[in-house]
Write an enzyme that holds these catalytic residues in place. Structure first.
Site, PDB file in Angstrom:
ATOM      1  N   TYR A   1      -6.232  -0.672  27.918  1.00 63.14           N
ATOM      2  CA  TYR A   1      -7.623  -0.236  27.790  1.00 63.14           C
ATOM      3  C   TYR A   1      -8.403  -0.566  29.055  1.00 63.14           C
ATOM      4  O   TYR A   1      -9.251   0.216  29.501  1.00 63.14           O
ATOM      5  CB  TYR A   1      -8.285  -0.897  26.568  1.00 63.14           C
ATOM      6  CG  TYR A   1      -7.460  -0.778  25.310  1.00 63.14           C
ATOM      7  CD1 TYR A   1      -6.700   0.366  25.051  1.00 63.14           C
ATOM      8  CD2 TYR A   1      -7.411  -1.812  24.385  1.00 63.14           C
ATOM      9  CE1 TYR A   1      -5.923   0.474  23.908  1.00 63.14           C
ATOM     10  CE2 TYR A   1      -6.645  -1.716  23.243  1.00 63.14           C
ATOM     11  CZ  TYR A   1      -5.888  -0.579  23.011  1.00 63.14           C
ATOM     12  OH  TYR A   1      -5.123  -0.488  21.882  1.00 63.14           O
TER      13      TYR A   1
ATOM     14  N   LEU B   1       0.806  -1.219   0.000  1.00 62.19           N
ATOM     15  CA  LEU B   1       0.000   0.000   0.000  1.00 62.19           C
ATOM     16  C   LEU B   1       0.841   1.273   0.000  1.00 62.19           C
ATOM     17  O   LEU B   1       0.296   2.374  -0.064  1.00 62.19           O
ATOM     18  CB  LEU B   1      -0.944  -0.003   1.205  1.00 62.19           C
ATOM     19  CG  LEU B   1      -2.036  -1.064   1.190  1.00 62.19           C
ATOM     20  CD1 LEU B   1      -2.886  -0.978   2.449  1.00 62.19           C
ATOM     21  CD2 LEU B   1      -2.909  -0.924  -0.056  1.00 62.19           C
ATOM     22  N   LYS B   2       2.163   1.139   0.092  1.00 66.04           N
ATOM     23  CA  LYS B   2       3.021   2.316   0.016  1.00 66.04           C
ATOM     24  C   LYS B   2       3.382   2.645  -1.435  1.00 66.04           C
ATOM     25  O   LYS B   2       3.891   3.725  -1.723  1.00 66.04           O
ATOM     26  CB  LYS B   2       4.292   2.085   0.833  1.00 66.04           C
ATOM     27  CG  LYS B   2       4.022   1.955   2.332  1.00 66.04           C
ATOM     28  CD  LYS B   2       5.305   1.750   3.115  1.00 66.04           C
ATOM     29  CE  LYS B   2       5.012   1.626   4.602  1.00 66.04           C
ATOM     30  NZ  LYS B   2       6.244   1.413   5.406  1.00 66.04           N
TER      31      LYS B   2
ATOM     32  N   ASP C   1      -9.920  -6.064  23.756  1.00 63.73           N
ATOM     33  CA  ASP C   1      -9.783  -6.483  22.367  1.00 63.73           C
ATOM     34  C   ASP C   1     -11.050  -7.147  21.832  1.00 63.73           C
ATOM     35  O   ASP C   1     -11.458  -6.885  20.695  1.00 63.73           O
ATOM     36  CB  ASP C   1      -8.635  -7.487  22.243  1.00 63.73           C
ATOM     37  CG  ASP C   1      -7.269  -6.831  22.353  1.00 63.73           C
ATOM     38  OD1 ASP C   1      -7.193  -5.597  22.284  1.00 63.73           O
ATOM     39  OD2 ASP C   1      -6.286  -7.568  22.522  1.00 63.73           O
TER      40      ASP C   1
ATOM     41  N   GLY D   1      -1.406   1.096  22.382  1.00 64.28           N
ATOM     42  CA  GLY D   1      -2.006   0.438  23.543  1.00 64.28           C
ATOM     43  C   GLY D   1      -2.308  -1.009  23.254  1.00 64.28           C
ATOM     44  O   GLY D   1      -2.322  -1.443  22.094  1.00 64.28           O
ATOM     45  N   HIS D   2      -2.506  -1.753  24.323  1.00 66.74           N
ATOM     46  CA  HIS D   2      -2.947  -3.140  24.228  1.00 66.74           C
ATOM     47  C   HIS D   2      -4.111  -3.332  25.198  1.00 66.74           C
ATOM     48  O   HIS D   2      -4.477  -2.429  25.954  1.00 66.74           O
ATOM     49  CB  HIS D   2      -1.806  -4.103  24.547  1.00 66.74           C
ATOM     50  CG  HIS D   2      -0.841  -4.277  23.409  1.00 66.74           C
ATOM     51  ND1 HIS D   2      -1.221  -4.800  22.196  1.00 66.74           N
ATOM     52  CD2 HIS D   2       0.482  -3.990  23.307  1.00 66.74           C
ATOM     53  CE1 HIS D   2      -0.176  -4.828  21.381  1.00 66.74           C
ATOM     54  NE2 HIS D   2       0.873  -4.349  22.034  1.00 66.74           N
ATOM     55  N   ASP D   3      -4.666  -4.524  25.187  1.00 66.20           N
ATOM     56  CA  ASP D   3      -5.830  -4.824  26.013  1.00 66.20           C
ATOM     57  C   ASP D   3      -5.646  -4.372  27.460  1.00 66.20           C
ATOM     58  O   ASP D   3      -6.533  -3.760  28.050  1.00 66.20           O
ATOM     59  CB  ASP D   3      -6.096  -6.337  25.960  1.00 66.20           C
ATOM     60  CG  ASP D   3      -7.351  -6.736  26.695  1.00 66.20           C
ATOM     61  OD1 ASP D   3      -8.438  -6.648  26.098  1.00 66.20           O
ATOM     62  OD2 ASP D   3      -7.257  -7.127  27.874  1.00 66.20           O
TER      63      ASP D   3
END
Length: 400
Positions: free
Chosen positions: A156, A87-88, A183, A151-153
């Site tokens: 949060y 996608l770049k 998540d 961040g990760h679970d």
């Protein structure tokens, strides 16, 4: 009775005919799109031409499949088609725009602004397909001072106030749940639900939507008990109504170091519990408070601790009192109730039959093996109307 899992590729599946471009990795996004696959949608998993989805290597493969992707990856990506795409590169971007013209949904989990900088954000893709439902799953949302934070679970749960509440009375620190609440319940499920709702709206109006799924705030808004407490009046952790504050709703240690879950919240269930443990005098004590309630909790704890778990499991097996043994994951896989509904332990461990959707007595499950990186690249582009020489040229340049 629930019949065995059924592949959902037929026209009878609720989301048959829906095409989803899935640019996500790891857990929340891939599970959201796997739910859509279980319901019949066609999922095109788009990975970069480098590392791709590194969930492929997170943990061991299933027994007997030594060279396979991890069980974790297989559980999340069964029944999907796979496309590799850079996608770049301008040509890679052009390919995605062209795929978006005929897609119903695009799901991504990059940090806010990444897709816009690539020229592939919602407004850009909306211009080529006004009906497109665009779902962005992030930790903290598309705006606000924390929008760009990683961040990760665990993070949060921490900032939403959930983690602080997981400790029992007297515990030194909060416990880390083995279920990834942020998540899964904050990301995958609301994303899938929002997508289905937006698809319904698009069918009615001809207009898609931009869906902003922020995992931390979804967890916060569902943290009902402490949020609904009177301001400043939330009970200490481990002592709320549903976290150990009630003698008739809690977890008790047994003689052999196992645990019994007592969920006898309503008066009729508590009365059944008291009759079963031969303490009928406890049945009328649900009005107690303070030290008297603490004394009742201690008495229940002493009684449960006087016998092993097997004793209580057998005693309550046919009693309608909301009392169950606390099982290990391995024991849960062999629970007759789950097995009777087609959730076989070996299949769950391989990710083959973990769909939660039962319709008309059939557990809907996406058929097929999880895809190898880019295994369907050529077929996907040919299906989308690309000419053979175009596809060959993209492959030769490493765009696919």
């Amino acid at each position: 009775m629930t019949r065995p899992s059924s592949p959902t590729s037929s026209a009878a599946a609720p989301l048959h005919g829906v095409r989803v471009l899935d640019l996500t990795r790891l857990l929340p996004g891939p599970l959201a799109t796997r739910h859509l696959a279980d319901l019949g949608a066609e999922i095109i998993k788009i990975e970069d031409t480098g590392a791709g989805d590194y969930a492929r290597e997170m943990g061991p493969p299933p027994p007997g499949l030594r060279d396979s992707d991890s069980r974790f990856f297989r559980a999340l990506n069964r029944g999907k088609r796979a496309l590799r795409l850079d996608l770049k590169h301008p040509l890679g971007k052009a390919v995605l725009r062209r795929l978006a013209e005929s897609a119903d949904v695009l799901v991504e989990s990059f940090r806010p602004g990444v897709m816009d900088r690539l020229g592939l954000g919602y407004e850009a893709l909306k211009a080529v397909n006004p009906r497109l439902v665009y779902c962005a799953i992030t930790g903290y949302g598309q705006d606000g001072p924390w929008r760009d934070l990683a961040g990760h679970d665990l993070n949060y749960l921490a900032v939403s106030g959930v983690l602080e509440r997981t400790a029992s009375t007297g515990a030194v620190q909060p416990a880390i749940p083995s279920l990834q609440i942020g998540d899964l319940l904050g990301g995958a499920l609301p994303a899938a639900l929002s997508i289905v709702a937006a698809l319904y709206g698009a069918r009615q109006s001809g207009q898609g939507r931009m869906l902003d799924v922020a995992m931390a705030e979804v967890v916060l808004t569902h943290h009902m008990t402490p949020l609904l407490a009177e301001a400043g009046a939330a009970a200490p952790r481990g002592e709320e109504m549903l976290t150990g504050g009630l003698p008739w709703y809690g977890v008790y240690a047994t003689q052999d170091g196992r645990h019994l879950a007592v969920g006898a919240l309503e008066a009729k269930f508590w009365a059944a519990f008291c009759a079963t443990v031969e303490r009928p005098e406890w049945a009328g004590q649900q009005h107690l408070d303070g030290a008297e309630r603490d004394a009742l909790r201690a008495a229940v704890a002493d009684l449960i601790a006087s016998r092993p778990l097997a004793h209580w499991a057998e005693r309550f097996a046919t009693v309608d009192a909301c009392v169950t043994p606390v099982l290990t994951p391995e024991e849960a896989l062999h629970l007759p109730q789950f097995q009777a509904r087609g959730l076989a332990g070996d299949e769950l461990r391989s990710g083959a039959a973990a769909s939660p959707f039962v319709m008309d007595g059939v557990r809907l499950t996406a058929g097929g093996e999880p895809p190898a990186p880019g295994q369907d690249s050529r077929a996907i582009l040919l299906d989308a109307g690309f000419a053979m020489d175009e596809v060959d040229g993209l492959l030769a340049q490493g765009i696919l």
